[in-house]
Design an enzyme around this catalytic site. Structure first.
Site, mmCIF file in Angstrom:
data_model
loop_
_atom_site.group_PDB
_atom_site.id
_atom_site.type_symbol
_atom_site.label_atom_id
_atom_site.label_comp_id
_atom_site.label_asym_id
_atom_site.label_seq_id
_atom_site.Cartn_x
_atom_site.Cartn_y
_atom_site.Cartn_z
ATOM 1 N N LYS A 185 0.836 -1.208 0.000
ATOM 2 C CA LYS A 185 0.000 0.000 0.000
ATOM 3 C C LYS A 185 0.866 1.250 0.000
ATOM 4 C CE LYS A 185 -1.942 2.866 2.945
ATOM 5 N NZ LYS A 185 -2.002 4.061 2.089
ATOM 6 N N GLU A 188 -1.520 7.404 -0.004
ATOM 7 C CA GLU A 188 -2.596 7.913 -0.872
ATOM 8 C C GLU A 188 -2.197 9.261 -1.490
ATOM 9 O OE1 GLU A 188 -5.909 8.319 1.772
ATOM 10 O OE2 GLU A 188 -4.788 9.595 3.149
ATOM 11 N N GLY A 239 5.031 7.485 10.306
ATOM 12 C CA GLY A 239 5.145 8.200 11.573
ATOM 13 C C GLY A 239 5.096 7.259 12.778
ATOM 14 N N GLU A 260 9.908 1.366 10.495
ATOM 15 C CA GLU A 260 10.867 2.473 10.260
ATOM 16 C C GLU A 260 10.105 3.750 10.529
ATOM 17 O OE1 GLU A 260 13.969 2.082 9.428
ATOM 18 O OE2 GLU A 260 14.008 -0.011 8.791
ATOM 19 N N CYS A 294 13.149 11.413 7.037
ATOM 20 C CA CYS A 294 13.047 10.907 8.415
ATOM 21 C C CYS A 294 14.326 11.159 9.207
ATOM 22 C CB CYS A 294 12.707 9.430 8.407
ATOM 23 S SG CYS A 294 13.816 8.472 7.387
ATOM 24 N N GLU A 395 8.789 15.780 15.879
ATOM 25 C CA GLU A 395 9.193 15.763 14.469
ATOM 26 C C GLU A 395 8.301 16.720 13.673
ATOM 27 O OE1 GLU A 395 8.277 12.256 12.083
ATOM 28 O OE2 GLU A 395 10.307 12.328 11.291
HETATM 29 P P1 NDP Z 1 2.025 8.120 8.183
HETATM 30 O O1 NDP Z 1 2.394 7.329 9.371
HETATM 31 O O2 NDP Z 1 0.891 9.061 8.290
HETATM 32 O O3 NDP Z 1 1.658 7.153 6.945
HETATM 33 C C1 NDP Z 1 2.529 6.182 6.443
HETATM 34 C C2 NDP Z 1 1.717 5.116 5.742
HETATM 35 O O4 NDP Z 1 0.877 4.470 6.705
HETATM 36 C C3 NDP Z 1 0.779 5.676 4.675
HETATM 37 O O5 NDP Z 1 0.682 4.744 3.612
HETATM 38 C C4 NDP Z 1 -0.532 5.785 5.435
HETATM 39 O O6 NDP Z 1 -1.686 5.779 4.626
HETATM 40 C C5 NDP Z 1 -0.472 4.530 6.296
HETATM 41 N N1 NDP Z 1 -1.352 4.583 7.456
HETATM 42 C C6 NDP Z 1 -1.872 5.675 8.078
HETATM 43 N N2 NDP Z 1 -2.684 5.287 9.105
HETATM 44 C C7 NDP Z 1 -2.658 3.935 9.123
HETATM 45 C C8 NDP Z 1 -3.288 2.957 9.947
HETATM 46 N N3 NDP Z 1 -4.111 3.294 10.938
HETATM 47 N N4 NDP Z 1 -3.042 1.653 9.692
HETATM 48 C C9 NDP Z 1 -2.205 1.289 8.691
HETATM 49 N N5 NDP Z 1 -1.597 2.174 7.866
HETATM 50 C C10 NDP Z 1 -1.809 3.487 8.092
HETATM 51 O O7 NDP Z 1 3.346 8.822 7.720
HETATM 52 P P2 NDP Z 1 3.525 9.868 6.535
HETATM 53 O O8 NDP Z 1 3.011 9.275 5.263
HETATM 54 O O9 NDP Z 1 2.983 11.169 6.989
HETATM 55 O O10 NDP Z 1 5.120 9.911 6.414
HETATM 56 C C11 NDP Z 1 5.899 10.682 7.224
HETATM 57 C C12 NDP Z 1 6.490 9.876 8.363
HETATM 58 O O11 NDP Z 1 7.247 8.781 7.861
HETATM 59 C C13 NDP Z 1 7.466 10.688 9.170
HETATM 60 O O12 NDP Z 1 7.229 10.497 10.549
HETATM 61 C C14 NDP Z 1 8.828 10.113 8.801
HETATM 62 O O13 NDP Z 1 9.791 10.268 9.790
HETATM 63 C C15 NDP Z 1 8.486 8.689 8.552
HETATM 64 N N6 NDP Z 1 9.509 8.057 7.715
HETATM 65 C C16 NDP Z 1 10.422 7.215 8.306
HETATM 66 C C17 NDP Z 1 11.466 6.652 7.566
HETATM 67 C C18 NDP Z 1 12.459 5.736 8.198
HETATM 68 O O14 NDP Z 1 13.169 5.061 7.457
HETATM 69 N N7 NDP Z 1 12.573 5.667 9.516
HETATM 70 C C19 NDP Z 1 11.612 6.955 6.138
HETATM 71 C C20 NDP Z 1 10.593 7.829 5.615
HETATM 72 C C21 NDP Z 1 9.590 8.364 6.398
HETATM 73 P P3 NDP Z 1 -2.252 7.122 3.946
HETATM 74 O O15 NDP Z 1 -2.085 6.854 2.511
HETATM 75 O O16 NDP Z 1 -3.681 7.221 4.359
HETATM 76 O O17 NDP Z 1 -1.470 8.267 4.449
#
Ligand code: NDP
Length: 501
Positions: A185, A188, A239, A260, A294, A395
């Site tokens: 997935k 979005e 996140g 991650e 991140c 963050e």
């Molecule tokens: P989110 O946590 O909001 O979303 C990440 C993914 O999870 C998206 O596909 C999202 O769907 C999905 N998601 C959201 N809610 C749920 C749920 N309840 N159950 C299952 N899946 C869910 O993060 P962001 O997309 O806002 O990305 C930013 C974050 O990612 C930052 O905190 C960043 O630090 C972290 N990150 C970490 C990395 C690492 O390697 N440590 C690398 C890159 C980013 P939807 O499409 O609806 O948003």
């Protein structure tokens, strides 16, 4: 699949889902608009997946796994598919980079790097999977013990929007190399290049059902993937708050998890560093990717004797950063990914002002030269920040940095470690012993000495504390997608004789 639709003036892409080898609409035919964050234009309509779609994808992945169509292939054959995928990414790199810039907003140069890294990652795991594997142990006669590695099964892969292509590849390449089947997935917000990647995987001839992609909302599709009993593992990047939710959702069938998550990483600059190099990397550490990275160096800790000089030079350099549409080759920093995210970043800036941090520059939305249509925030820095401030602890995931001074090594280490996160960190000094001393005290999984950001497929990526569980990339990244089995072989087939009768 990326089909082009002509709607009035703007051409939009039609992004379908890929389930059991078929490109499909959502089961209730709903779609979601995908926006170019530099212009605010609608660039695509993506199928809005449902729980039923997620279940269909999981069922397809389960059937494909059990059939052995992928997991039973000799590793050289699986590797050949991965190499074909890598070649196709290279062939289409320019087009893919342009699509990434259009959907995520990152400058073309950054998007180009991501495509090169994506192809290299597939090649890396193609090479690794054909290497000698397993172990044997000399145990008590007449037994022989051996250990083999097997795929986990059906893997749910959930990725964020900041590196839409690269984060997808960091999961898909090792998961496929290990012989798993996949339910994937993308975010979005940024489904364009992930859809293109699945198209490439189809073109490479990967058997149907092995790779499935469902678009849609995290709380709907992502939650179903994380909680479904037929998904054996969930690998998530996003996140920390969402990561905690995934962990709970995965608990019911005791799924293997790999998380991650976010960061608030310290960049420690000692007075004896090469000053211009330190300033240069400090800028790169926070403003590359508009801070939506991140591992961003979002806290700069500077030794007090060079604090004022650092602030002066950092400000002078940051003010020269060219902000604009990433499609313009002159652009050095693009927009934030969405209006919603821009508003979140602006609210953190407000909180920094209210908590009394000293705003050095930036601090606002940019609207000149057509930027009012997109989601641009100026490079921003606060000085004289203190540990309890939200902009130091949380963050922000935008081009906003908090600068603090420290008086000695011990204080630098204390400040660096004093957040819930532990993803990354860097030290700038020409004293090699001091650099290593400080790095060894950092509670973080990814670190640099006299550098910031470069990372390689060979080295593991992941965090301590609330920055995650497990590692991507390297041999460790493959381990995540494997189960380990011990096999004990009796070399003298006779009764054990434990019971008399
Ligand atoms: P989110 O946590 O909001 O979303 C990440 C993914 O999870 C998206 O596909 C999202 O769907 C999905 N998601 C959201 N809610 C749920 C749920 N309840 N159950 C299952 N899946 C869910 O993060 P962001 O997309 O806002 O990305 C930013 C974050 O990612 C930052 O905190 C960043 O630090 C972290 N990150 C970490 C990395 C690492 O390697 N440590 C690398 C890159 C980013 P939807 O499409 O609806 O948003």
């Amino acid at each position: 699949m990326l089909e082009t639709q002509n709607t009035q003036a703007v051409k939009t892409l039609d992004l379908k889902m890929y389930i059991n080898g078929e490109w499909t609409n959502s089961s209730d035919n709903k779609t979601r608009e995908v926006i170019n964050p530099a212009t605010g234009e609608v660039i695509a309509q993506a199928a809005e997946g449902t729980v039923a779609d997620a279940r269909a994808a999981i069922a397809a992945a389960k059937e494909a796994f059990e059939s052995g169509v992928w997991s039973d292939l000799p590793t050289v054959e699986r590797a050949a598919y991965l190499l074909k995928i890598a070649d196709k990414i290279d062939e289409k790199a320019e087009e893919l980079a342009a699509l990434e810039t259009m959907n995520n907003g990152k400058p073309l140069r950054e998007a180009g790097f991501d495509m090169g890294d994506a192809a290299a990652c597939f090649r890396y795991y193609a090479g690794m999977i054909t290497q000698p594997d397993g172990e044997t142990y000399h145990v008590a006669d007449p037994m022989q013990a051996m250990v083999v590695r097997e795929p986990v099964g059906v893997c749910g892969l959930i990725v964020p929007w900041n590196f839409p292509m690269l984060m997808s590849v960091w999961k898909i390449a090792p998961a496929l190399a290990a012989g798993n089947t996949i339910v994937f997935k993308p975010s979005e917000v940024t489904p364009v290049t992930p859809t293109k990647l699945i198209e490439i995987i189809e073109e490479a001839g990967v058997p149907k059902g092995v790779v499935n992609m469902v678009h849609g909302a995290g709380p709907v599709v992502g939650n179903e993937i994380a909680s479904h009993k037929d998904v054996d593992m969930v690998s998530f990047t996003g996140g920390t708050k969402t990561g905690k939710h995934i962990m709970k959702a995965a608990a019911d069938n005791m799924k293997k998890i790999s998380l991650e998550l976010g960061g608030k990483s310290p960049n420690i600059i000692f007075a004896d560093s090469d000053f211009e190099v330190a300033v240069d990397y400090a800028l790169f550490g926070i403003y590359c990717g508009s801070g939506q990275v991140c591992s961003a160096g979002s806290r700069i800790l500077v030794e007090e004797s060079i604090y004022d000089k650092f602030i002066e030079r950092f400000t002078e350099r940051a003010k020269q950063i060219q902000v604009g549409n990433g499609a313009d080759p002159e652009t050095e920093m693009g927009p934030l990914v969405s209006q919603q995210h821009m508003e979140k970043v602006l609210s953190y800036i407000e909180s920094g002002k209210q908590e009394g941090a000293r705003l050095l520059f930036g601090g606002e939305r940019l609207t000149e030269n057509g930027m009012d249509k997109g989601f641009f925030v100026a490079p921003t820095a606060f000085a004289d920040t203190t540990q309890e401030m939200k902009i130091v602890q949380e963050e922000i995931f935008g081009p906003v940095v908090a600068i603090q001074k420290f008086k000695d090594e011990a204080e630098a280490i204390h400040l660096a470690n004093d957040t819930d996160y532990g993803l990354a960190g860097a030290v700038f000094t020409v004293d090699g012993a001091k650099a290593l001393r400080v790095i060894k005290k950092l509670r973080a999984g990814i670190t640099w000495i006299n550098s910031y950001h470069p990372t390689y497929n060979e080295a593991p990526w992941g965090g301590y504390k609330q920055s995650g569980i497990g590692r991507s990339l390297g041999t460790y990244g493959l381990d995540e997608f494997q189960e380990i089995k011990q096999i004990n072989i009796n070399l003298e087939v006779e009764p054990v004789g434990w019971f008399k009768n």
